[in-house]
Structures are given as C-alpha cells and as structure tokens.
Enzyme design. Sequence first.
Site, PDB file in Angstrom:
ATOM      1  NE  ARG A  64      -2.335   0.914   3.644  1.00  0.00           N
ATOM      2  CZ  ARG A  64      -2.489   0.214   4.763  1.00  0.00           C
ATOM      3  NH1 ARG A  64      -3.292  -0.830   4.798  1.00  0.00           N
ATOM      4  NH2 ARG A  64      -1.852   0.535   5.862  1.00  0.00           N
ATOM      5  CE1 TYR A 117     -15.441  15.249 -13.987  1.00  0.00           C
ATOM      6  CE2 TYR A 117     -14.908  14.661 -11.729  1.00  0.00           C
ATOM      7  CZ  TYR A 117     -15.261  14.296 -13.018  1.00  0.00           C
ATOM      8  OH  TYR A 117     -15.418  12.968 -13.313  1.00  0.00           O
ATOM      9  CG  ASP A 189      -9.235  19.159 -11.620  1.00  0.00           C
ATOM     10  OD1 ASP A 189      -8.417  18.866 -12.515  1.00  0.00           O
ATOM     11  OD2 ASP A 189     -10.290  18.528 -11.418  1.00  0.00           O
ATOM     12  CE  LYS A 214     -11.355  12.325 -17.287  1.00  0.00           C
ATOM     13  NZ  LYS A 214     -11.773  13.424 -16.433  1.00  0.00           N
TER      14      LYS A 214
HETATM   15  C1  LIG Z   1     -12.450  13.309 -15.193  1.00  0.00           C
HETATM   16  C2  LIG Z   1     -12.098  14.444 -14.335  1.00  0.00           C
HETATM   17  C3  LIG Z   1     -11.861  14.263 -12.962  1.00  0.00           C
HETATM   18  C4  LIG Z   1     -12.055  12.933 -12.283  1.00  0.00           C
HETATM   19  O1  LIG Z   1     -11.189  11.945 -12.714  1.00  0.00           O
HETATM   20  P1  LIG Z   1     -11.603  10.400 -12.599  1.00  0.00           P
HETATM   21  O2  LIG Z   1     -10.323   9.698 -12.808  1.00  0.00           O
HETATM   22  O3  LIG Z   1     -12.630  10.161 -13.647  1.00  0.00           O
HETATM   23  O4  LIG Z   1     -12.148  10.177 -11.215  1.00  0.00           O
HETATM   24  C5  LIG Z   1     -11.499  15.368 -12.240  1.00  0.00           C
HETATM   25  N1  LIG Z   1     -11.381  16.578 -12.789  1.00  0.00           N
HETATM   26  C6  LIG Z   1     -11.594  16.794 -14.097  1.00  0.00           C
HETATM   27  C7  LIG Z   1     -11.430  18.157 -14.648  1.00  0.00           C
HETATM   28  C8  LIG Z   1     -11.983  15.739 -14.904  1.00  0.00           C
HETATM   29  O5  LIG Z   1     -12.226  15.957 -16.198  1.00  0.00           O
END
Ligand SMILES: *Cc1c(COP(=O)(O)O)cnc(C)c1O
Length: 398
Positions: A64, A117, A189, A214
């Site tokens: 972990r 988001y 973010d 992404k």
């Molecule tokens: C997709 C996304 C997330 C979340 O990511 P996941 O891996 O799907 O949980 C957070 N912030 C933005 C801007 C996103 O596009």
Amino acid sequence: MTNPEKNLGEATRVVTAGRDLKNYAGAVNPPVYHVSTIISKSVAELKAHSIREDGGDQVMTYGRRGSPTSWALENAVAELEGGYRTLAYPSGLAAIAGTLLAFLKSGDHLLMVDSVYAPTRRFCNQVLKRFGVETTYYDPQIDSGIRELLRPNTTVVFTESPGSHTFEMQDIPAIAEVAHAHGAKVLMDNTWASPLFFKPFEHGVDVSIQAGTKYIVGHSDAMLGTVTTTQECWPALSTTTWNMGQCAGPDDLYLAQRGFRTLSVRLQQHYRNGLTVGEWLRSRSEVRQVLHPALPETPGYELWKRDFLGASGLFGIELEPCSEAAVVALLDGMQIFHLGGSWGGYESLVLPTNVRKIRTATPWNFEGPLVRLHVGLESVSDLKDDLAEGFQRLHRAG
Ligand SMILES: *Cc1c(COP(=O)(O)O)cnc(C)c1O
C-alpha cells in the site's frame, strides 16, 4: 524528486523523468510489482521497514505504501508539474477528495470555483458538509475580487482552469496572492492542461491534482489520479493519504507511467487538431460561439496566453438556438466523434452538456445548447467531415 538537470528540454524530461535505468536488468520500463507483503531478511531489517510516518525515502515496506511501479509515475509527474513530491490515487476524484480532506477540518470554510468538475461539487455538498466544512462557490473570473469572500476560517481556495464544461479561465496568480496573504492554501485541478501546458507551482498553486485517467493514461484504459505538492504541503497530504489507505493498483500505475512517456507528442497533436477544428467551427453558421481558451475571441484568452504553454483537445461550442431534436440529430449518427464522458484518450468524443442547473454563483447566460468536444488524434479532415455531416442532420431535423 526533481531532476537536478534542469536544462534538459521538456520533451526529454517526459521521457527520462522518474526512470531507473540501473535496476530491472536493463528493461526500459519498470516491472509491475504485484505486491502486498515485503519480506525482511532479519529482525533488524523488519524494524527498519516498519512504516515511517513521513513516507520515508521510497523504500518498499508494504504494498500500500508504494513500489517502484508507483514511484516511476509519481516522480515523473512531480518533476514535470514542478512540485516537491507526488502521490498516486486510484482515480482523479479520489485524488480530489483525499486532497480536500488533507487540507480541511471541521469548522473550516472552503472557497470552490463555480465551474468545477461536477463530482467535486457533489463531494463538497454531500461529504464535506457532513464533517462541518462550509463551501462557498465563487465566479471563476473573480480574480483578486476573491478577497471579499474570504472569512477568518477560510483555509482552502480550490481552482480549476479552465472549467471542463464552460472553459472560463482563472487568474491563478491573482487568486493565489490574495489567498496566501490570508494564510489559505491554493489547490488546483490541473487536468485540462496536463503537467505540460500549465506549471502550477510557478503560479502560486500549493497542491496540484491531475485526473491521470485523462491525458496521462491517454488511452482510455485505466483510472488514476495524482496529487503533487510543495514541500511545505507534503506532510499534510501524505499523512492523510496514508491514513485513508489510498493506493492505486499496479497495472493502472504501469499504464499511466507508460502513457506518460508519449505525453508531449500526444498533447502537441491534441493542441493542433483541437485548434484547427475550433477555428473551422467558428466559421460555421450553426455555431454561435466556440469556447476554446486559445482562440482570441474567447473570454480568458489573455490569461491563457500569459500563463499557459499550450491547449489540450477539450473545448466547447454553443450552438445557435435550436430544438432538442436537432441537437440529438447532430449527435446521433456521428461516425468518428463518439458519445462519451471522460476524455484525454487518443479518440475524439462529443457530449451534450447543460450547466444551467448546476451553477450557483454565476448564472450561465448562454442561449444555445452547449456541446463539448474532445478532439483526438485522427485526421482533421475526417473530423471536419464528421461534424459537417452532423450539421446537415441538424438542419434536416429543423
Ligand atoms: C475526469 C475528471 C476528474 C475525475 O477523474 P476520474 O479519474 O474520472 O475520477 C477530475 N477533474 C476533471 C477536470 C476531470 O475531467
């Protein structure tokens, strides 16, 4: 662990960062460590391996707590985002939730950007609220006006620039200056720009989050999140992350570090293709507005030009007002753009969006329907043809 060879070009660092060429029998990539228990050779070693609260120095103590598979990715992201250290999470949303819990406590006040988001918003409204954290949503274009919203108990200002549906840009340095003078931390973010096109720590961000799902993974085949901090913020993040038992799975970590190695070429192509399609779309009579931060007429273009090093393939369009059936006709029957959430893979995606019911700080005043595009790595002429045929269906549907 920041590479001391700062003079290497960025594309070189995408290839070299976090790699360990002395081990693994000369393999180019790190092995995938499927591991929980780490066996000690002696009682003395067992003691040395007992879990260190500070996270130690990347020594294997328990599955972990990380392995060479996770460190390869984490060290690469830390270096390219320009932070002190990085921790991987099993998804982007888990990374956001873990970070908010690391920097907030009961009684605190959180300033959250209104274009955030949507699942982040739900986490604030449904989870943080239960733990006595109050959230105020603010206009993404507030700049230093955020001063008026600060309260004595405001400890975190959360940013996301641009928002992944409405693409408003934030003046991160202006917000950071005000927040820091108040003693609050700035979280961001940074998924849209990836670690390549915005350098958060050069603009006053304390903690940067990537939905690695992404662009870092880049192939729509794994879930992953990363959190990168300044040295000052590292103890808070690492302690909370480990206390919550967060760790990403080895195969997903491997896929993310593999995707990372081609990030610079993929992002340059997403940038080029996205901008070309965006420029073509703004000449179309069906499109009222293209929401792309790298197009000069888009609000926020000046901030993008000042602070960002490129644009990803994700942007929006506002259509001229038309019936819902017309939007459905446009979207159904696309051959190359597929209907789907998420983004950042090699493929083009399209998604109808509606933020009217979501926003609370600043109303969304656009009249036409909103469509989000993720422009992938296909031939741009095919992408234009696909959209042009879609617009014909839109007209036929009235
Ligand atoms: C997709 C996304 C997330 C979340 O990511 P996941 O891996 O799907 O949980 C957070 N912030 C933005 C801007 C996103 O596009």
